[in-house]
Design a protein around this motif. Structure first.
Motif, PDB file in Angstrom:
ATOM      1  N   UNK A  63       0.859  -1.178   0.000  1.00  0.00           N
ATOM      2  CA  UNK A  63       0.000   0.000   0.000  1.00  0.00           C
ATOM      3  C   UNK A  63       0.899   1.234   0.000  1.00  0.00           C
ATOM      4  N   UNK A  64       0.814   2.011  -1.069  1.00  0.00           N
ATOM      5  CA  UNK A  64       1.620   3.224  -1.212  1.00  0.00           C
ATOM      6  C   UNK A  64       0.673   4.406  -1.099  1.00  0.00           C
ATOM      7  N   UNK A  65       0.748   5.130   0.015  1.00  0.00           N
ATOM      8  CA  UNK A  65      -0.213   6.197   0.279  1.00  0.00           C
ATOM      9  C   UNK A  65       0.362   7.132   1.333  1.00  0.00           C
ATOM     10  N   UNK A  66      -0.201   8.323   1.471  1.00  0.00           N
ATOM     11  CA  UNK A  66       0.199   9.193   2.589  1.00  0.00           C
ATOM     12  C   UNK A  66      -0.172   8.540   3.914  1.00  0.00           C
ATOM     13  N   UNK A  67       0.666   8.749   4.933  1.00  0.00           N
ATOM     14  CA  UNK A  67       0.397   8.133   6.226  1.00  0.00           C
ATOM     15  C   UNK A  67      -0.944   8.592   6.804  1.00  0.00           C
ATOM     16  N   UNK A  68      -1.351   9.818   6.483  1.00  0.00           N
ATOM     17  CA  UNK A  68      -2.581  10.358   7.067  1.00  0.00           C
ATOM     18  C   UNK A  68      -3.812   9.567   6.645  1.00  0.00           C
ATOM     19  N   UNK A  69      -3.764   8.909   5.490  1.00  0.00           N
ATOM     20  CA  UNK A  69      -4.928   8.153   5.012  1.00  0.00           C
ATOM     21  C   UNK A  69      -4.600   6.695   4.721  1.00  0.00           C
ATOM     22  N   UNK A  70      -3.454   6.211   5.199  1.00  0.00           N
ATOM     23  CA  UNK A  70      -3.055   4.834   4.922  1.00  0.00           C
ATOM     24  C   UNK A  70      -3.981   3.822   5.593  1.00  0.00           C
ATOM     25  N   UNK A  71      -4.609   4.223   6.701  1.00  0.00           N
ATOM     26  CA  UNK A  71      -5.515   3.295   7.382  1.00  0.00           C
ATOM     27  C   UNK A  71      -6.682   2.887   6.495  1.00  0.00           C
ATOM     28  N   UNK A  72      -7.045   3.730   5.511  1.00  0.00           N
ATOM     29  CA  UNK A  72      -8.139   3.381   4.608  1.00  0.00           C
ATOM     30  C   UNK A  72      -7.815   2.118   3.821  1.00  0.00           C
ATOM     31  N   UNK A  73      -6.558   2.024   3.325  1.00  0.00           N
ATOM     32  CA  UNK A  73      -6.165   0.838   2.570  1.00  0.00           C
ATOM     33  C   UNK A  73      -6.169  -0.402   3.461  1.00  0.00           C
ATOM     34  N   UNK A  74      -5.699  -0.255   4.693  1.00  0.00           N
ATOM     35  CA  UNK A  74      -5.649  -1.400   5.609  1.00  0.00           C
ATOM     36  C   UNK A  74      -7.059  -1.881   5.946  1.00  0.00           C
ATOM     37  N   UNK A  75      -7.929  -0.937   6.305  1.00  0.00           N
ATOM     38  CA  UNK A  75      -9.302  -1.317   6.680  1.00  0.00           C
ATOM     39  C   UNK A  75     -10.064  -1.885   5.496  1.00  0.00           C
ATOM     40  N   UNK A  76      -9.857  -1.301   4.321  1.00  0.00           N
ATOM     41  CA  UNK A  76     -10.559  -1.810   3.142  1.00  0.00           C
ATOM     42  C   UNK A  76     -10.090  -3.216   2.785  1.00  0.00           C
ATOM     43  N   UNK A  77      -8.779  -3.475   2.893  1.00  0.00           N
ATOM     44  CA  UNK A  77      -8.257  -4.812   2.621  1.00  0.00           C
ATOM     45  C   UNK A  77      -8.812  -5.809   3.635  1.00  0.00           C
ATOM     46  N   UNK A  78      -8.859  -5.428   4.923  1.00  0.00           N
ATOM     47  CA  UNK A  78      -9.408  -6.316   5.946  1.00  0.00           C
ATOM     48  C   UNK A  78     -10.881  -6.608   5.687  1.00  0.00           C
ATOM     49  N   UNK A  79     -11.602  -5.602   5.221  1.00  0.00           N
ATOM     50  CA  UNK A  79     -13.027  -5.778   4.938  1.00  0.00           C
ATOM     51  C   UNK A  79     -13.244  -6.697   3.740  1.00  0.00           C
ATOM     52  N   UNK A  80     -12.474  -6.470   2.671  1.00  0.00           N
ATOM     53  CA  UNK A  80     -12.649  -7.267   1.455  1.00  0.00           C
ATOM     54  C   UNK A  80     -12.211  -8.712   1.648  1.00  0.00           C
ATOM     55  N   UNK A  81     -11.166  -8.938   2.450  1.00  0.00           N
ATOM     56  CA  UNK A  81     -10.668 -10.300   2.685  1.00  0.00           C
ATOM     57  C   UNK A  81     -11.380 -10.999   3.838  1.00  0.00           C
ATOM     58  N   UNK A  82     -12.304 -10.274   4.527  1.00  0.00           N
ATOM     59  CA  UNK A  82     -13.059 -10.854   5.653  1.00  0.00           C
ATOM     60  C   UNK A  82     -12.125 -11.413   6.725  1.00  0.00           C
ATOM     61  N   UNK A  83     -11.093 -10.658   7.052  1.00  0.00           N
ATOM     62  CA  UNK A  83     -10.126 -11.131   8.035  1.00  0.00           C
ATOM     63  C   UNK A  83     -10.704 -11.038   9.448  1.00  0.00           C
ATOM     64  N   UNK A  84     -10.226 -11.904  10.320  1.00  0.00           N
ATOM     65  CA  UNK A  84     -10.641 -11.877  11.716  1.00  0.00           C
ATOM     66  C   UNK A  84      -9.678 -11.076  12.575  1.00  0.00           C
ATOM     67  N   UNK A  85      -8.450 -10.852  12.087  1.00  0.00           N
ATOM     68  CA  UNK A  85      -7.446 -10.159  12.891  1.00  0.00           C
ATOM     69  C   UNK A  85      -6.504  -9.371  11.992  1.00  0.00           C
ATOM     70  N   UNK A  86      -6.262  -8.122  12.364  1.00  0.00           N
ATOM     71  CA  UNK A  86      -5.230  -7.288  11.739  1.00  0.00           C
ATOM     72  C   UNK A  86      -4.084  -7.155  12.736  1.00  0.00           C
ATOM     73  N   UNK A  87      -2.865  -7.513  12.316  1.00  0.00           N
ATOM     74  CA  UNK A  87      -1.691  -7.427  13.186  1.00  0.00           C
ATOM     75  C   UNK A  87      -0.851  -6.233  12.760  1.00  0.00           C
ATOM     76  N   UNK A  88      -0.570  -5.343  13.715  1.00  0.00           N
ATOM     77  CA  UNK A  88       0.247  -4.154  13.472  1.00  0.00           C
ATOM     78  C   UNK A  88       1.462  -4.188  14.385  1.00  0.00           C
ATOM     79  N   UNK A  89       2.676  -4.248  13.838  1.00  0.00           N
ATOM     80  CA  UNK A  89       3.867  -4.205  14.690  1.00  0.00           C
ATOM     81  C   UNK A  89       4.021  -2.822  15.316  1.00  0.00           C
TER      82      UNK A  89
END
Length: 695
Positions: free
Chosen positions: A457-483
């Motif tokens: 995901x190549x994006x400004x940090x201010x809106x990068x969470x949109x890509x993460x949340x959208x990917x989690x939503x589309x893949x129906x993930x149960x857990x997002x891991x953030x180091x």
């Protein structure tokens, strides 16, 4: 005045150039039908409506000659949509990564591509109207302008662009271009602007075409932005604004002039708004999103004002018309921006109407995990935690997402990497190649993984969470891991906070150290991994226990559950939550009653100080500690601890375990369970952090 005019021209040239550098022209190829319909229709319909309105007004009302002749130019200018303005606006609103932002960028770029030629020829014809040239001469002038534009485009694409790529090849990896190369790019910019001006075009067209053809990737695009941007906005652009203000004279505007010009502006705004909303609704865009898109594409900015300034300098519009257009632009922006903030909420599309959590996932069903990587050093840690989570009895699907800040362009992208082969996908080396190769080897040799995907995901940090949340939503993930590390930049921590707030599933914040930081596979160094679950109560602790129960299905995991119970325990106000905690504990103990790898410990606690002592004592006994992020702030177990907490993302207990005062080698996974549907929509939850509601 001469100095101000020179600085104004330089400021506009450089501003347009820098904004054009950040435009990815390839998005036109990826634009869908809706973007094309909106981009073309909003300009064409608005142009037709405003020109008809100006002709009607001119015929129905007795106007001054100069005002009557300039109405068609006003109509043409008010029909335009500027990609430069839309990009800057979306960046300020942090909507670049949103679905609405991508549609707005595509539509405005198509509209700009259509109207730039029309406005150029309309403007020149209007400017020459006073001289009333013969029709043959006008056609000859239009042909010469077209040939001039073609010559400039060919010169830049086949001459100057290859030169800039040659400069990039001469620049060592990771270094900035030589000063001489940057000076030469500046000479290119001024030369293209001068050439465009000499050949009868606007000088800004040369800057736009050169900017679009300038490589945005480091070292060229990013270095130009870093070197030039500060002086442009600190020195040159104030001179432009001063000159604009100097030309605006509201006291010279008569009532008839004001009503006439304002009518054209209102017609252009309404027609564009309708031309955007109707196709959006036809293509099934939600009504609120369609309204937000119509508002956004009607917004005005500095690029539009400089077009107005150019028109008044060439006497295409009157001073009164210029003052009204500038005032209307300021007023529209002041109204539209707050309205968009109220009407559009990008997080609505992440609302999941099913519980995507580990607890509700089902014992033997597939566990889907989205693991984010913000630094190459995170790769080994993430792979180790995935390997620890992989049990032989239950399948696991992993989606890795590499997070990179986009410094060259405004347009964010999500890139998918192929992991099918151990061979690299490209012969050209890249800084993410080691990470991709590590994931390829992991997928190839690791057994038990149902699927592995990798994205960047190549994006400004201010809106990068949109890509993460959208990917989690589309893949129906149960857990997002953030180091997570204490040394993380404020931008990375902002991404983490936004994901915690908006994620459509459970979130795990991994504070990594000790065994999990070693690049070697974790089970190649020791036969067993000691995992501890700290259970105080609440949905987050239940999610941590569910994750631990999933891990202990792997026979190499030794699991210890430590339950903290208040010494003077009274009945909880929320009987449902207390009942859920008991059911979870009892169900787990019944399931693992014959499992020798599981140990259950109960600790009676009288206050928060005793809890802190227990946490400090157990740090060296385990390799990984799982704990919930949110707890009842009135709990006796944590009494007085929240006032000493420093890192909001880790919660009260996680912050104590990660503090420098806690001599611990264990990595910490702080888990927040996805909110229930009612809690997520209303924010009603008794589990808070530092008295702030967590949706």
């Amino acid at each position: 005045m001469t100095v101000l005019n020179v600085f104004e021209s330089l400021g506009i040239i450089y501003m347009v150039f820098l904004l054009s550098v950040r435009i990815d022209i390839r998005i036109i190829q990826k634009s869908g039908r809706l973007a094309i319909v909106i981009g073309v229709g909003s300009f064409v319909l608005s142009m037709i409506a405003t020109i008809l309105a100006s002709s009607f007004v001119k015929g129905a009302i007795q106007l001054e000659e100069n005002l009557g002749n300039s109405l068609k130019t006003v109509a043409a200018l008010e029909s335009t949509i500027s990609i430069h303005v839309i990009l800057a606006l979306l960046s300020d609103l942090k909507l670049l990564n949103s679905e609405l932002g991508r549609l707005a960028v595509s539509s405005s770029l198509i509209s700009s591509a259509v109207n730039c030629f029309a406005v150029t020829f309309t403007g020149n014809s209007s400017g020459q109207a006073a001289q009333a040239p013969p029709p043959g001469r006008f056609k000859h002038a239009a042909l010469l302008m077209f040939l001039s534009l073609t010559f400039i485009v060919v010169l830049i694409v086949f001459g100057l662009r290859p030169t800039m790529f040659w400069m990039m090849r001469k620049t060592p990896g990771g270094k900035s271009p030589k000063r001489g190369h940057l000076w030469f790019v500046n000479i290119m910019l001024l030369g293209c602007s001068l050439l465009a001006e000499i050949t009868g075009l606007h000088g800004y067209f040369g800057a736009v075409i050169l900017g679009i053809n300038t490589p945005a990737t480091p070292p060229m695009g990013a270095s130009l932005v870093d070197k030039i941007e500060s002086i442009i906005w600190a020195v040159f652009m104030p001179c432009f604004l001063i000159n604009v203000g100097r030309r605006v004279n509201f006291f010279s505007v008569g009532l008839k002039t004001f009503l006439t010009v304002e009518l054209i502006i209102v017609v252009a705004t309404l027609v564009k708004f309708v031309a955007i909303i109707i196709p959006s609704l036809y293509y099934k865009l939600p009504f609120r999103d369609a309204v937000s898109l119509g508002l956004l594409l009607n917004c005005r900015g500095l690029y539009d004002v400089q077009i107005f300034s150019r028109a008044i300098q060439q006497q295409m519009i009157t001073d009164e018309s210029f003052a009204i257009m500038v005032a209307s632009s300021v007023l529209k922006s002041a109204i539209i921006i707050p309205l968009v903030r109220v009407v559009y909420d990008s997080s609505r599309r992440y609302v999941a109407y099913r519980r995507h959590t580990i607890q509700h996932n089902g014992r033997n069903s597939e566990l889907r995990i989205l693991a984010c990587i913000n630094d190459p050093d995170n790769v080994a840690t993430i792979l180790n935690i995935i390997q620890t989570s992989n049990s032989p009895q239950s399948p696991i699907a992993v989606c890795f997402m590499n997070l990179e800040e986009y410094v060259g362009r405004y347009t964010p992208v999500v890139i998918q990497h192929r992991l099918d082969s151990l061979e690299p996908s490209s012969s050209k080396p890249s800084k993410i190649d080691p990470m991709i190769n590590a994931l390829r080897r992991y997928k190839h040799y690791q057994k038990g993984l149902k699927s592995v995907h990798c994205f960047t995901a190549v994006a400004p940090f201010a809106s990068m969470h949109d890509d993460i949340c959208l990917m989690a939503f589309e893949k129906c993930t149960a857990l997002v891991i953030l180091p997570f590390k204490r040394a993380d930049s404020p931008q990375i921590r902002t991404v983490t906070k936004n994901v915690i707030k908006l994620a459509p599933c459970s979130v795990g914040i991994l504070y990594y150290r000790g065994l999990f930081m070693d690049p070697k596979p974790i089970f190649s160094r020791q036969l067993t991994i000691s995992v501890c679950v700290l259970f105080i109560g609440g949905p987050d602790d239940r999610e941590a226990l569910a994750y631990g129960a999933r891990m202990v299905e792997n026979h190499s995991i030794m699991l210890t559950i430590i339950r903290f119970i208040a010494m003077n325990h009274t009945t909880n106000d929320n009987l449902i939550e207390e009942s859920c905690d008991l059911n979870m504990i009892n169900g787990f103990r019944m399931t693992c009653i014959n499992n020798s790898n599981v140990e259950y410990i109960t600790r009676s606690i009288k206050d928060g100080a005793e809890t802190a002592g227990v946490l400090n004592a157990i740090g060296d006994d385990f390799d990984l500690i799982l704990v919930g992020r949110r707890h009842d702030r009135h709990s006796q177990v944590l009494l007085g601890l929240s006032e000493w907490s420093e890192i909001e993302e880790l919660g009260v207990v996680g912050d104590i375990l990660a503090s420098s005062h806690c001599a611990s080698r264990a990595s910490i996974m702080v888990i927040q369970q996805q909110a229930s549907i009612v809690e997520g929509m209303t924010g009603n939850s008794k589990y808070t952090y530092n008295n702030n509601r967590i949706p």
